[in-house]
Design a protein around this motif. Structure first.
Motif, PDB file in Angstrom:
ATOM      1  N   PRO A  75       0.808  -1.227   0.000  1.00 53.64           N
ATOM      2  CA  PRO A  75       0.000   0.000   0.000  1.00 53.64           C
ATOM      3  C   PRO A  75       0.839   1.274   0.000  1.00 53.64           C
ATOM      4  O   PRO A  75       0.447   2.270  -0.619  1.00 53.64           O
ATOM      5  CB  PRO A  75      -0.827  -0.120   1.284  1.00 53.64           C
ATOM      6  CG  PRO A  75      -0.911  -1.588   1.543  1.00 53.64           C
ATOM      7  CD  PRO A  75       0.387  -2.162   1.055  1.00 53.64           C
ATOM      8  N   GLY A 214      -4.863  -0.135   3.238  1.00 49.51           N
ATOM      9  CA  GLY A 214      -4.451  -0.576   1.908  1.00 49.51           C
ATOM     10  C   GLY A 214      -5.502  -1.437   1.237  1.00 49.51           C
ATOM     11  O   GLY A 214      -5.291  -2.608   0.964  1.00 49.51           O
ATOM     12  N   THR A 234      -5.379  -4.972  -8.045  1.00 51.02           N
ATOM     13  CA  THR A 234      -4.401  -4.400  -7.119  1.00 51.02           C
ATOM     14  C   THR A 234      -2.980  -4.699  -7.587  1.00 51.02           C
ATOM     15  O   THR A 234      -2.640  -5.844  -7.882  1.00 51.02           O
ATOM     16  CB  THR A 234      -4.606  -4.979  -5.715  1.00 51.02           C
ATOM     17  OG1 THR A 234      -5.963  -4.792  -5.317  1.00 51.02           O
ATOM     18  CG2 THR A 234      -3.685  -4.306  -4.710  1.00 51.02           C
TER      19      THR A 234
END
Length: 678
Positions: A75, A214, A234
């Motif tokens: 993140p 995150g 992601t």
């Protein structure tokens, strides 16, 4: 002691964490702090998403910790890119658009290099990077026995303004900070956080990571059977050259349908202040479509691309008068398309040059990800690719229709199936009217019938009712009658007046222009702040935001903070904050608000003289003179402002009546002189 300027804090302020998360905070590390806290602990602090880091230490253990490989799915990496150690002159280093630069003020090595001309140049250039970064807050990690960096006063002399927070548990830190503060201009804000370095490091890292979980990034995508699934993307965006820096990705979490009562009062009213502030009003069905068939037209284009492949890619466009809801309709269509399984990328309002290759590469990664999780029923089933919707507002392609077509062709040559949706002005060139790859969806104007106004009122009342009093039908009819009278006076601004009237900020007893100017004149008295607002208004009339670097200089409080204050106190101006990876901008919510403000200023002779524009011949000439003043600023010479500088030549000061550039035709000699003076 002036408590308004010097603060003693005993806990980590929430504002600091929000500034870090927004990458609006910079860090300055001094050697004594590192010695006390230790390299590994300090490295964790330096890895947070600061705007930039200045380090007076070149400790080998610290540098080794910062150079450890990072996971692109981390993140922190997704937020700020990779850490880049800069030990030479920053002017000679090409950094990626998104990264965390750690400037080693004394170079790198066992014995720091200090004293030569190259070393002085490196250090001064790094300090200039801090000055140009425009961070809202500067954290100085001083530690016991450390003194404030001597360059801090020099930065202040050069106009650098920010909130300074010193972290030190030294016994003389208070006296030293107070001595520095009292030598600076009034309004300088400084705070002292007296805490042990190790405790500070542990607290700031744990507090930030606890509030930054995150979250995963997922989008809805159709498959070859027409089923809609969710694909986790992601980590697929390039951490250093992210598509998400220029485009907003509509995620699955944005597409869950809501009821009107699910919206908070801030979200419901915030929709009228800034329709781009949240996707929740769209999920609740708050936008009102006058043309009910516009989505069917766009869906037909997407289905054609779905069926025929990249060669069927189209440019769909919405013609709209300024302030008539073009941006809202554009975003509403993007939300509907994404909810229907057609992934959507919405261009952010900050200036940038759209490049097909970065979008094509990003889309390819996501398609590969989708195919990796979908099992085909048979070997003969086609390799399906869902069409993407790319959405642009008026500012992105205005006056560049040929480049737009080239952008589409590049995407087609790369094999990507896309449909482009753009907003244009009410009048378009002949290239839009000829048959080809362009399709007109609808036209938006400020002309609304009484029946539509009443229907709109019933629709909006559904969202206002859970949070307070609604507007009665008679009030809606009165609003319509008042807006019609203003339209007959040549002031057609139904939708702009509506946005203020619904929030009960404007009672329609005067024209929108008179109300905006009265608020400006009564509530803004500082001359430099007035100039800043006029500069923002002038550039907003060209649908461009004003970079912070082009704001007027100030001797006390940072100008951006002053504007933030009047943003709340003078809502009639519709001031909006825009950010990208490296810059911060100010703009007005509607360019017509800027025109109203400048027109009213022209007819206020006393105020116009005080502003330095006594020679203005008419409102349009006043607008030109303001833009000319902006075009002469040295800040346009900065690399980060190159896109706006180029706009003065290719669009703002362009004299080309055949292609819609006739506004400054009466002042063509002055326009050419202004270009020569840039």
């Amino acid at each position: 002691m002036d408590l308004a300027r010097t603060l003693q804090i005993d806990s980590l302020p929430p504002s600091l964490l929000s500034h870090i998360d927004a990458r609006d905070a910079a860090l300055w590390l001094l050697e004594p702090f590192l010695v006390r806290a230790g390299s590994e602990v300090v490295a964790e602090v330096l890895r947070l998403p600061w705007r930039l880091v200045l380090s007076e230490s070149s400790d080998s253990k610290l540098l080794s910790a910062l150079e450890l490989p990072e996971n692109p799915s981390d993140p922190l990496v997704r937020k700020r890119g990779y850490v880049h150690l800069v030990d030479t002159n920053p002017a000679e280093v090409l950094l990626p658009p998104r990264c965390l630069p750690v400037y080693l003020m004394s170079g790198r090595g066992i014995t720091p290099s200090i004293g030569g001309l190259a070393d002085m140049t490196r250090r001064l250039t790094m300090l200039d990077a801090l000055r140009r970064a425009g961070a809202k807050e500067l954290i100085i990690l001083a530690g016991a026995g450390a003194t404030l960096p001597p360059e801090l006063s020099q930065l202040w002399s050069d106009g650098f303004r920010t909130i300074v927070t010193v972290v030190s548990n030294s016994t003389n830190a208070t006296a030293e900070l107070e001595a520095w503060r009292t030598t600076q201009p009034s309004g300088t804000s400084a705070a002292l956080f007296s805490i042990d370095p190790i405790t500070f490091c542990q607290e700031i890292v744990s507090r930030y990571l606890a509030g930054s979980a995150g979250a995963r990034v997922s989008v809805r995508m159709r498959d070859s059977r027409g089923d809609i699934g969710v694909v986790d993307i992601t980590g697929l965006d390039d951490p250093e050259h992210p598509v998400s820096a220029n485009y907003e990705i509509l995620q699955d979490s944005d597409l869950r349908h809501l009821l009107p009562e699910d919206l908070t009062s801030e979200q419901a009213l915030g929709f009228f202040q800034d329709p781009a502030s949240s996707w929740r009003p769209y999920a609740a069905g708050m936008p009102w479509h006058r043309d009910k068939g516009v989505w069917e037209k766009l869906r037909a284009l997407l289905r054609k691309v779905d069926k025929d492949g990249p060669e069927a890619g189209r440019i769909a466009y919405i013609t709209a008068e300024t302030g008539a809801g073009g941006t809202t309709l554009m975003r509403s269509l993007a939300w509907t398309a994404a909810a229907d399984g057609y992934p959507s990328l919405i261009a952010r309002p900050a200036p940038f040059v759209p490049r097909a290759v970065e979008v094509a590469t990003f889309v390819t990664r996501i398609i590969d990800q989708q195919r990796s999780v979908i099992k085909l029923d048979g070997e003969g089933e086609r390799r399906y690719e869902v069409p993407w919707l790319l959405v642009f507002d008026r500012m992105h392609w205005e006056g560049r229709s040929d480049e737009l077509v080239h952008y589409l062709h590049e995407l087609q040559r790369s094999g990507r199936a896309v449909c482009i949706l753009i907003v244009t002005g009410p009048y378009v060139g002949l290239e839009f009217l000829t048959k080809g790859q362009r399709t007109h969806l609808t036209n938006l104007s400020h002309e609304v019938s009484i029946d539509d106004a009443v229907t709109l009122g019933r629709h909006i009342n559904k969202f206002l009712e859970p949070h307070g009093p609604t507007r009665s039908e008679s009030e809606w009819r009165s609003f319509y009658d008042a807006s019609t009278v203003q339209a007959k006076r040549g002031i057609a601004a139904f939708w702009i007046a509506l946005s203020f009237w619904v929030q009960r900020q404007f009672d329609m007893k005067e024209t929108v222009q008179a109300w905006i100017y009265r608020q400006f004149k009564e509530k803004i008295h500082d001359a430099s702040l007035r100039r800043a607002v006029l500069d923002i208004a002038a550039l907003s009339t060209e649908r461009r935001p004003l970079p912070d670097a082009m704001l007027p200089s100030t001797t006390d409080w940072p100008m951006s903070q002053k504007i933030e204050d009047i943003r709340r106190d003078v809502p009639s101006l519709g001031l909006a904050r825009i950010s990208d990876e490296n810059n911060r901008y100010w703009a007005l919510a509607h360019d017509v608000i800027g025109r109203y403000l400048l027109t009213a200023l022209f007819y206020d002779v006393t105020a116009r003289k005080a502003a330095g524009f006594e020679s203005a011949l008419n409102p349009e000439h006043l607008r030109f003179l303001l833009l000319r003043r902006l075009s002469s600023l040295n800040a346009l010479g900065q690399t980060s402002n190159r896109a706006i500088a180029e706009e003065f030549a290719i669009s703002i000061f362009k004299i080309d009546p055949d292609h819609g550039h006739a506004n400054f035709m009466p002042f063509w000699r002055e326009a050419l002189t202004a270009l020569d003076e840039m």
